[in-house]
Write a protein that holds these residues in place. Structure first.
Motif, PDB file in Angstrom:
ATOM      1  N   PRO A  57     -71.465  45.881  -8.932  1.00 20.63           N
ATOM      2  CA  PRO A  57     -71.584  44.613  -8.217  1.00 20.63           C
ATOM      3  C   PRO A  57     -72.127  43.516  -9.133  1.00 20.63           C
ATOM      4  O   PRO A  57     -73.065  43.747  -9.899  1.00 20.63           O
ATOM      5  N   GLY A  58     -71.501  42.357  -9.066  1.00 20.95           N
ATOM      6  CA  GLY A  58     -71.922  41.238  -9.901  1.00 20.95           C
ATOM      7  C   GLY A  58     -71.177  41.124 -11.211  1.00 20.95           C
ATOM      8  O   GLY A  58     -71.208  40.061 -11.849  1.00 20.95           O
ATOM      9  N   GLU A  59     -70.510  42.193 -11.672  1.00 18.70           N
ATOM     10  CA  GLU A  59     -69.704  42.079 -12.878  1.00 18.70           C
ATOM     11  C   GLU A  59     -68.546  41.109 -12.638  1.00 18.70           C
ATOM     12  O   GLU A  59     -67.967  41.071 -11.558  1.00 18.70           O
ATOM     13  N   ARG A  60     -68.199  40.359 -13.666  1.00 20.06           N
ATOM     14  CA  ARG A  60     -67.107  39.383 -13.572  1.00 20.06           C
ATOM     15  C   ARG A  60     -65.947  39.866 -14.444  1.00 20.06           C
ATOM     16  O   ARG A  60     -66.148  40.212 -15.604  1.00 20.06           O
ATOM     17  N   PHE A  61     -64.741  39.893 -13.854  1.00 22.10           N
ATOM     18  CA  PHE A  61     -63.571  40.393 -14.554  1.00 22.10           C
ATOM     19  C   PHE A  61     -62.440  39.358 -14.527  1.00 22.10           C
ATOM     20  O   PHE A  61     -62.209  38.718 -13.507  1.00 22.10           O
ATOM     21  N   TYR A  62     -61.748  39.255 -15.636  1.00 23.13           N
ATOM     22  CA  TYR A  62     -60.568  38.397 -15.711  1.00 23.13           C
ATOM     23  C   TYR A  62     -59.355  39.188 -15.239  1.00 23.13           C
ATOM     24  O   TYR A  62     -59.150  40.332 -15.649  1.00 23.13           O
ATOM     25  N   CYS A  63     -58.576  38.553 -14.389  1.00 19.44           N
ATOM     26  CA  CYS A  63     -57.405  39.183 -13.764  1.00 19.44           C
ATOM     27  C   CYS A  63     -56.222  38.245 -13.937  1.00 19.44           C
ATOM     28  O   CYS A  63     -56.275  37.081 -13.532  1.00 19.44           O
ATOM     29  N   ASP A  64     -55.147  38.738 -14.516  1.00 19.62           N
ATOM     30  CA  ASP A  64     -53.992  37.915 -14.884  1.00 19.62           C
ATOM     31  C   ASP A  64     -52.834  38.121 -13.907  1.00 19.62           C
ATOM     32  O   ASP A  64     -52.481  39.250 -13.583  1.00 19.62           O
ATOM     33  N   GLY A  65     -52.253  37.021 -13.439  1.00 15.23           N
ATOM     34  CA  GLY A  65     -50.989  37.080 -12.727  1.00 15.23           C
ATOM     35  C   GLY A  65     -51.062  37.427 -11.259  1.00 15.23           C
ATOM     36  O   GLY A  65     -50.038  37.727 -10.642  1.00 15.23           O
ATOM     37  N   TRP A  66     -52.246  37.365 -10.667  1.00 12.38           N
ATOM     38  CA  TRP A  66     -52.396  37.703  -9.255  1.00 12.38           C
ATOM     39  C   TRP A  66     -52.867  36.470  -8.494  1.00 12.38           C
ATOM     40  O   TRP A  66     -53.843  35.841  -8.857  1.00 12.38           O
ATOM     41  N   ARG A 220     -57.593  34.583 -12.764  1.00 16.75           N
ATOM     42  CA  ARG A 220     -58.754  34.546 -11.880  1.00 16.75           C
ATOM     43  C   ARG A 220     -59.891  35.357 -12.483  1.00 16.75           C
ATOM     44  O   ARG A 220     -59.657  36.365 -13.168  1.00 16.75           O
ATOM     45  N   VAL A 221     -61.098  34.891 -12.202  1.00 16.22           N
ATOM     46  CA  VAL A 221     -62.286  35.686 -12.505  1.00 16.22           C
ATOM     47  C   VAL A 221     -62.809  36.212 -11.170  1.00 16.22           C
ATOM     48  O   VAL A 221     -63.108  35.421 -10.263  1.00 16.22           O
ATOM     49  N   VAL A 222     -62.846  37.537 -11.044  1.00 12.06           N
ATOM     50  CA  VAL A 222     -63.219  38.154  -9.773  1.00 12.06           C
ATOM     51  C   VAL A 222     -64.518  38.930  -9.934  1.00 12.06           C
ATOM     52  O   VAL A 222     -64.841  39.436 -11.014  1.00 12.06           O
ATOM     53  N   THR A 223     -65.254  39.023  -8.832  1.00  8.90           N
ATOM     54  CA  THR A 223     -66.543  39.716  -8.821  1.00  8.90           C
ATOM     55  C   THR A 223     -66.597  40.674  -7.654  1.00  8.90           C
ATOM     56  O   THR A 223     -66.185  40.325  -6.537  1.00  8.90           O
TER      57      THR A 223
END
Length: 227
Positions: A57-66, A220-223
């Motif tokens: 929880p709280g980690e930020r991830f880059y997500c491409d194409g969604w 997107r950056v998702v958490t």
């Protein structure tokens, strides 16, 4: 025809860089310490339930194409667009950075410090293990760096391209990129890169060097919110 670039991070995380990743047959991420990037087997319908056990929880991830709805337990911290660019020119004739320093474990602190200062994209203390990285130093200070991040058969990404504000305007990053482009092409790989759509200055430089736009995609950056 679908191109590997259309879902490049999945092809990297489930293929040549699987040993740097954790996850399942539907969702994978670079292991902690590497660049915080995720990939999905089906990017149009990403399986966040499969990814969640591998995230804190709280980690930020880059997500491409969604660009679909946000699943329960997750939130979008940032949304923008970026260009995927692919090399479309002959090999540069000269290695303009033959005097550059290969970056290794001894340079992690300087590389992370420069990345935090200049924000070239998702970068972690182990990112320089994903490929070759080169830099220029002024004494102990890292002036500029560039390196390699994701890869798939026949493709290699140039990433982490940045220059300390005190040393900009000298062409250091471009020289480092030229070295990487030559080395990749000598290995039979086609260079590619990502650049934020709003960064018209960098995109213009890449176009002048020989890259062309392949496509523009949502990033997107998702958490993960839930525990």
């Amino acid at each position: 025809m679908t191109h590997l670039l259309d879902n490049i991070f999945w092809h990297a995380l489930s293929g040549p860089q699987a040993h740097f990743a954790v996850g399942t047959g539907m969702a994978r991420r670079y292991a902690p310490g590497f660049s915080p990037i995720v990939g999905f087997a089906n990017p149009g319908q990403p399986d966040f339930d499969a990814l969640a056990p591998y995230c804190e929880p709280g980690e930020r991830f880059y997500c491409d194409g969604w660009s679909g709805p946000v699943p329960d337990g997750w939130r979008i911290a940032l949304e923008s667009t970026m260009f995927k660019m692919i090399w479309d020119a002959p090999m540069p004739e000269v290695d303009e950075a033959s005097d550059a320093v290969p970056l290794g474990p001894a340079h992690v602190a300087q590389a992370v410090e420069l990345a935090i200062l200049t924000n070239p994209g998702p970068f972690g203390p182990r990112t320089i293990e994903l490929g070759e990285y080169f830099g220029y130093f002024d004494g102990p200070r890292l002036m500029a760096m560039a390196g390699e991040r994701s890869c798939a058969p026949g493709l290699r990404e140039i990433s982490g391209v940045c220059t300390h504000p005190d040393y900009q305007g000298r062409g250091l990053a471009r020289r480092l990129m030229t070295r990487l482009i030559r080395r990749e092409m000598q290995r039979g790989e086609t260079p590619f890169l990502h650049v934020m759509s709003r960064n018209s200055t960098a995109r213009g430089m890449y176009e002048r060097m020989g890259f062309r736009n392949y496509r523009e995609s949502v990033v997107r950056v998702v958490t993960l919110d839930r525990g």
